[in-house]
Design an enzyme around this catalytic site. Structure first.
Site, PDB file in Angstrom:
ATOM      1  N   GLY A   1       0.829  -1.196   0.000  1.00  0.00           N
ATOM      2  CA  GLY A   1       0.000   0.000   0.000  1.00  0.00           C
ATOM      3  C   GLY A   1       0.862   1.242   0.000  1.00  0.00           C
ATOM      4  CB  CYS A   2       0.211   4.665   1.205  1.00  0.00           C
ATOM      5  SG  CYS A   2       1.045   6.252   1.404  1.00  0.00           S
ATOM      6  CG  PHE A   3       5.914   5.220  -0.276  1.00  0.00           C
ATOM      7  CD1 PHE A   3       5.158   6.342   0.035  1.00  0.00           C
ATOM      8  CD2 PHE A   3       6.662   5.237  -1.454  1.00  0.00           C
ATOM      9  CE1 PHE A   3       5.144   7.454  -0.786  1.00  0.00           C
ATOM     10  CE2 PHE A   3       6.658   6.358  -2.287  1.00  0.00           C
ATOM     11  CZ  PHE A   3       5.900   7.470  -1.952  1.00  0.00           C
ATOM     12  CD1 TRP A   4       4.386   8.777   2.469  1.00  0.00           C
ATOM     13  CD2 TRP A   4       2.265   9.464   2.702  1.00  0.00           C
ATOM     14  NE1 TRP A   4       4.209   9.841   1.630  1.00  0.00           N
ATOM     15  CE2 TRP A   4       2.917  10.288   1.751  1.00  0.00           C
ATOM     16  CE3 TRP A   4       0.932   9.712   3.011  1.00  0.00           C
ATOM     17  CZ2 TRP A   4       2.258  11.341   1.099  1.00  0.00           C
ATOM     18  CZ3 TRP A   4       0.283  10.750   2.372  1.00  0.00           C
ATOM     19  CH2 TRP A   4       0.945  11.564   1.424  1.00  0.00           C
ATOM     20  CB  CYS A   5       1.125   2.744   5.769  1.00  0.00           C
ATOM     21  SG  CYS A   5      -0.364   3.711   5.476  1.00  0.00           S
TER      22      CYS A   5
END
Length: 209
Positions: free
Chosen positions: A43-47
């Site tokens: 998913g989103c790399f921020w997570c």
């Protein structure tokens, strides 16, 4: 010099050398730090980045792109889905402090490995579940781990996580790095990342003071 005196001299030198080594005091005698790298996308790399920045034994977690064909991809290009890249995080870790199995256990708890090209509201091939290994031993451990999850029927649906060798990792733009740490009160961080950290039992406060 008498033989007995030479023995004492040698013994003294040996003790001095051992003392320096134990204190890390001589060049070339420090123990070599062993570090491994594996790249994960879920998913989103921020997570994923926010999760691993809170794990003991993780030396660094860098957001970026991998698994595609375009060189020097930009975020805007990756978002089109045409470059073939996934949003990933390059994780460097100390295998003495944390094992790859522990890293994988966290990874599979931090996202849904049965959701193809999607994690929550983030939809597209760039959000696919993917593990990019850097050596054959990592590949074996990853495949065995997934097989074990499948045999135990941990998930009601098939695991769709891609397992591939890492060819090249492209770091994401600076504004993506440490995103949660720098913007803990942003909407996405509060609604998506903070609950994920809380679910995993990790601190939700920013690590940056």
């Amino acid at each position: 010099m008498k033989y007995r005196d030479m023995q004492w001299l040698r013994r003294g030198l040996l003790i001095s050398i051992l003392s320096l080594v134990s204190l890390g005091g001589t060049n070339g005698m420090e123990p070599i730090a062993h570090k491994e790298t594996i790249v994960l996308g879920g998913g989103c790399f921020w997570c994923i980045e926010a999760v691993y920045e809170r794990i003991h034994g993780i030396e660094s977690a860098i957001s970026g792109y991998a698994g595609g064909t375009t060189e020097y991809p930009t975020y805007e290009q990756v978002c089109t889905g045409l470059t073939g890249h996934a949003e990933v995080v390059k994780i460097e870790f100390d295998p003495i402090k944390i094992t790859l199995i522990e890293i994988l256990d966290i990874f599979f708890k931090a996202h849904d490995p049965t959701s193809e090209n999607r994690q929550g509201a983030d939809v597209g091939t760039q959000y696919r579940s993917i593990i990019l290994y850097t050596n054959d031993e990592q590949k074996k451990q990853v495949m065995d781990f997934i097989t074990n999850l499948t045999n135990r029927k941990v998930y009601t649906k098939p695991i769709v996580t891609k397992v591939e060798p890492l060819k090249i990792f492209w770091p994401a733009e600076d504004y993506h790095q440490n995103y949660y740490e720098r913007h803990p009160y942003a909407g996405y961080c509060r609604v998506v990342i903070a609950p994920k950290l809380d679910k995993l039992g990790l601190p939700i406060n920013s690590l940056i003071k």
